[in-house]
Design an enzyme around this catalytic site. Structure first.
Site, PDB file in Angstrom:
ATOM      1  N   CYS A 121    -132.472 -20.022  37.431  1.00  0.00           N
ATOM      2  CA  CYS A 121    -132.638 -21.273  36.999  1.00  0.00           C
ATOM      3  C   CYS A 121    -131.560 -22.214  37.592  1.00  0.00           C
ATOM      4  CB  CYS A 121    -132.695 -21.521  35.540  1.00  0.00           C
ATOM      5  SG  CYS A 121    -133.107 -23.406  35.297  1.00  0.00           S
TER       6      CYS A 121
ATOM      7  N   CYS B 255    -130.436 -25.286  35.668  1.00  0.00           N
ATOM      8  CA  CYS B 255    -129.839 -24.943  34.481  1.00  0.00           C
ATOM      9  C   CYS B 255    -128.328 -24.522  35.039  1.00  0.00           C
ATOM     10  CB  CYS B 255    -130.349 -23.587  33.879  1.00  0.00           C
ATOM     11  SG  CYS B 255    -131.930 -23.798  33.386  1.00  0.00           S
ATOM     12  N   ASP B 256    -128.126 -23.747  36.001  1.00  0.00           N
ATOM     13  CA  ASP B 256    -126.931 -22.935  36.442  1.00  0.00           C
ATOM     14  C   ASP B 256    -126.337 -23.511  37.584  1.00  0.00           C
ATOM     15  OD1 ASP B 256    -127.299 -21.629  33.990  1.00  0.00           O
ATOM     16  OD2 ASP B 256    -128.239 -19.824  34.905  1.00  0.00           O
TER      17      ASP B 256
HETATM   18  C1  LIG Z   1    -131.087 -17.303  33.118  1.00  0.00           C
HETATM   19  C2  LIG Z   1    -131.645 -18.473  32.487  1.00  0.00           C
HETATM   20  C3  LIG Z   1    -130.892 -19.488  32.059  1.00  0.00           C
HETATM   21  C4  LIG Z   1    -131.482 -21.045  31.639  1.00  0.00           C
HETATM   22  N1  LIG Z   1    -130.502 -21.831  31.090  1.00  0.00           N
HETATM   23  C5  LIG Z   1    -130.794 -23.098  30.700  1.00  0.00           C
HETATM   24  C6  LIG Z   1    -130.083 -24.200  30.418  1.00  0.00           C
HETATM   25  O1  LIG Z   1    -128.818 -23.918  30.651  1.00  0.00           O
HETATM   26  N2  LIG Z   1    -130.714 -25.270  29.918  1.00  0.00           N
HETATM   27  C7  LIG Z   1    -131.943 -25.332  29.730  1.00  0.00           C
HETATM   28  O2  LIG Z   1    -132.334 -26.409  29.168  1.00  0.00           O
HETATM   29  N3  LIG Z   1    -132.781 -24.359  30.016  1.00  0.00           N
HETATM   30  C8  LIG Z   1    -132.323 -23.231  30.570  1.00  0.00           C
HETATM   31  N4  LIG Z   1    -133.276 -22.203  30.952  1.00  0.00           N
HETATM   32  C9  LIG Z   1    -134.541 -22.449  30.775  1.00  0.00           C
HETATM   33  C10 LIG Z   1    -134.956 -22.206  29.255  1.00  0.00           C
HETATM   34  O3  LIG Z   1    -134.483 -20.930  28.637  1.00  0.00           O
HETATM   35  C11 LIG Z   1    -136.598 -22.353  28.888  1.00  0.00           C
HETATM   36  O4  LIG Z   1    -136.977 -23.653  29.428  1.00  0.00           O
HETATM   37  C12 LIG Z   1    -136.774 -22.284  27.457  1.00  0.00           C
HETATM   38  O5  LIG Z   1    -136.239 -21.146  26.752  1.00  0.00           O
HETATM   39  C13 LIG Z   1    -138.243 -22.435  26.876  1.00  0.00           C
HETATM   40  O6  LIG Z   1    -138.404 -22.244  25.747  1.00  0.00           O
HETATM   41  P1  LIG Z   1    -139.805 -21.741  25.314  1.00  0.00           P
HETATM   42  O7  LIG Z   1    -139.441 -21.935  23.622  1.00  0.00           O
HETATM   43  O8  LIG Z   1    -140.744 -22.540  25.614  1.00  0.00           O
HETATM   44  O9  LIG Z   1    -139.934 -20.409  25.589  1.00  0.00           O
HETATM   45  P2  LIG Z   1    -139.059 -18.912  25.745  1.00  0.00           P
HETATM   46  O10 LIG Z   1    -137.484 -19.373  25.411  1.00  0.00           O
HETATM   47  O11 LIG Z   1    -139.344 -18.092  26.788  1.00  0.00           O
HETATM   48  O12 LIG Z   1    -139.526 -18.108  24.277  1.00  0.00           O
HETATM   49  C14 LIG Z   1    -140.641 -17.621  24.293  1.00  0.00           C
HETATM   50  C15 LIG Z   1    -140.548 -16.886  22.856  1.00  0.00           C
HETATM   51  O13 LIG Z   1    -142.125 -16.089  22.813  1.00  0.00           O
HETATM   52  C16 LIG Z   1    -141.906 -14.791  22.049  1.00  0.00           C
HETATM   53  N5  LIG Z   1    -142.945 -14.362  22.495  1.00  0.00           N
HETATM   54  C17 LIG Z   1    -143.881 -14.338  23.829  1.00  0.00           C
HETATM   55  N6  LIG Z   1    -144.833 -13.287  23.482  1.00  0.00           N
HETATM   56  C18 LIG Z   1    -145.074 -13.216  22.248  1.00  0.00           C
HETATM   57  C19 LIG Z   1    -145.970 -12.653  21.159  1.00  0.00           C
HETATM   58  N7  LIG Z   1    -147.140 -12.074  22.044  1.00  0.00           N
HETATM   59  N8  LIG Z   1    -145.826 -12.503  20.177  1.00  0.00           N
HETATM   60  C20 LIG Z   1    -144.910 -13.083  19.414  1.00  0.00           C
HETATM   61  N9  LIG Z   1    -143.926 -14.012  20.115  1.00  0.00           N
HETATM   62  C21 LIG Z   1    -143.945 -13.742  21.239  1.00  0.00           C
HETATM   63  C22 LIG Z   1    -140.546 -14.570  22.938  1.00  0.00           C
HETATM   64  O14 LIG Z   1    -140.278 -13.294  22.144  1.00  0.00           O
HETATM   65  C23 LIG Z   1    -139.755 -15.644  22.435  1.00  0.00           C
HETATM   66  O15 LIG Z   1    -139.211 -15.595  21.602  1.00  0.00           O
HETATM   67  C24 LIG Z   1    -132.720 -21.111  31.287  1.00  0.00           C
HETATM   68  C25 LIG Z   1    -133.619 -19.882  31.543  1.00  0.00           C
HETATM   69  C26 LIG Z   1    -133.072 -18.932  32.167  1.00  0.00           C
HETATM   70  C27 LIG Z   1    -133.987 -17.693  32.380  1.00  0.00           C
END
Ligand SMILES: Cc1cc2nc3c(=O)[nH]c(=O)nc-3n(C[C@H](O)[C@H](O)[C@H](O)COP(=O)(O)OP(=O)(O)OC[C@H]3O[C@@H](n4cnc5c(N)ncnc54)[C@H](O)[C@@H]3O)c2cc1C
Length: 322
Positions: free
Chosen positions: A141, A144-145
């Site tokens: 990302c 992000c980083d």
């Molecule tokens: C390395 C890295 C660094 C990042 N740094 C930043 C940052 O500094 N700032 C920022 O704003 N964003 C950052 N991001 C982006 C950010 O992490 C994502 O945009 C955010 O986490 C998305 O949130 P979400 O809740 O949509 O999904 P996710 O965080 O992807 O969470 C998805 C969840 O769904 C669950 N899940 C999936 N399938 C199932 C299932 N079948 N049953 C039950 N649960 C399930 C998973 O276990 C997980 O808990 C970064 C991403 C990465 C990869």
């Protein structure tokens, strides 16, 4: 004896910023949410050490700490957080209908509303040195980083629009950006290619792949291999960005929900409504554009409000007809 089917008001699938924010709002609205964490409790942010851009943390926060705090905030209002993976769904097509969900291939749940927050998984190259240095200079990302590599030399792997966009973003912050493109052309749109080519500090290397990320604890360099000649070269970098795409976690919803050609859940207009009444989607699972924690949290809030309004309208129709 067969396990009894559990009936609940609101099921939240996923424990990232979207799921927990939906849980905070849903529990405060007395929707009595049950949240299943999935295979990655806390979501994608648990894979990063420093989150510097989430509002409310003037000194920044590490990803796992932030996610524990979000969980605690959701639990404070009564969200029931459970470890478990949703393995199958059977969504109702009817307004006021009951959605059937299977957890861990065995437990059966019936829910009046469902909020899907299953996120998207960043794709990596899957070479051992890259995996070892994730969080030590390897990131998926740039937005992000990238800031952590201000004034430094970095590399990015990828050839699509996102890679071109992220390379341009990095070029504004970093001294030099080396972009590795596997083929002898870029997949990105002409406009994005033009943007990349117009920036003096981006060097595009075609027919080039990452052979090994160099460094013990942190990234110190990259060995590049030319896939036509086999020639190898080492360059000094401090950050490596992987921009080869994301996979939305939507396999279990195939055939149940409308999705785009890459598997992202389609939501209606500015809302989080899916094509099934009472089923809402928030976070990265429905957003391939922004993919940030704060935008995921924002749509988590929207999903809970949409669910609350949906339940209220179903209840008022039921009262009027009784
Ligand atoms: C390395 C890295 C660094 C990042 N740094 C930043 C940052 O500094 N700032 C920022 O704003 N964003 C950052 N991001 C982006 C950010 O992490 C994502 O945009 C955010 O986490 C998305 O949130 P979400 O809740 O949509 O999904 P996710 O965080 O992807 O969470 C998805 C969840 O769904 C669950 N899940 C999936 N399938 C199932 C299932 N079948 N049953 C039950 N649960 C399930 C998973 O276990 C997980 O808990 C970064 C991403 C990465 C990869």
């Amino acid at each position: 004896m067969a396990e009894q089917i559990e009936r609940i008001k609101t099921l939240i699938i996923g424990s990232g910023p979207a799921g927990y924010t939906a849980a905070i709002y849903a529990s405060r609205a007395d929707l009595k949410p049950v949240l299943y964490t999935g295979m990655e409790p806390g979501g994608q942010l648990t894979t990063t050490t420093e989150v510097d851009n989430f509002p409310g943390y003037p000194e920044g926060v590490d990803g796992p700490t932030m996610m524990v705090q979000l969980q605690q905030q959701a639990e404070r209002f009564g969200t029931e957080v459970r470890i478990g993976m949703v393995t199958a769904v059977d969504f109702s097509n009817v307004v006021g209908g009951i959605h059937k969900i299977t957890v861990d291939d065995s437990k059966q749940i019936e829910a009046e509303t469902v909020i899907i927050s299953t996120g998207a998984t960043a794709k990596y190259l899957n070479i051992p040195s890259e995996q070892r240095l994730r969080g030590g200079g390897v990131s998926a990302c740039a937005v992000c980083d990238g800031f952590f590599y201000k004034g430094q030399d970095v590399a990015i792997v990828g050839a699509g629009d996102t890679a071109a966009e992220e390379a341009s973003y990095l070029a504004n912050i970093c001294t030099k950006v080396t972009m590795l493109v596997r083929k002898d052309y870029m997949r990105a749109s002409k406009a994005m290619q033009h943007r990349v080519n117009s920036l003096d500090n981006i060097e595009v290397r075609y027919n080039s792949e990452a052979d090994e990320v160099l460094g013990d604890q942190v990234v110190e360099g990259l060995r590049i291999v030319n896939n036509q000649t086999g020639e190898k070269e080492e360059i000094a970098i401090t950050g490596l960005f992987i921009a080869i795409g994301h996979k939305p976690n939507t396999d279990i919803f195939k055939g149940q929900l409308e999705m785009d050609e890459t598997g992202y859940v389609i939501t209606e207009g500015k809302s989080t409504k899916t094509n099934k009444p009472g089923v809402f989607a928030s976070g990265d699972v429905q957003d391939k554009e922004y993919r940030q924690a704060v935008t995921a949290a924002g749509t988590g809030c929207m999903a809970a409000l949409d669910a609350e309004r949906y339940l209220a309208s179903v209840e008022s129709v039921a009262e009027a007809t009784s």
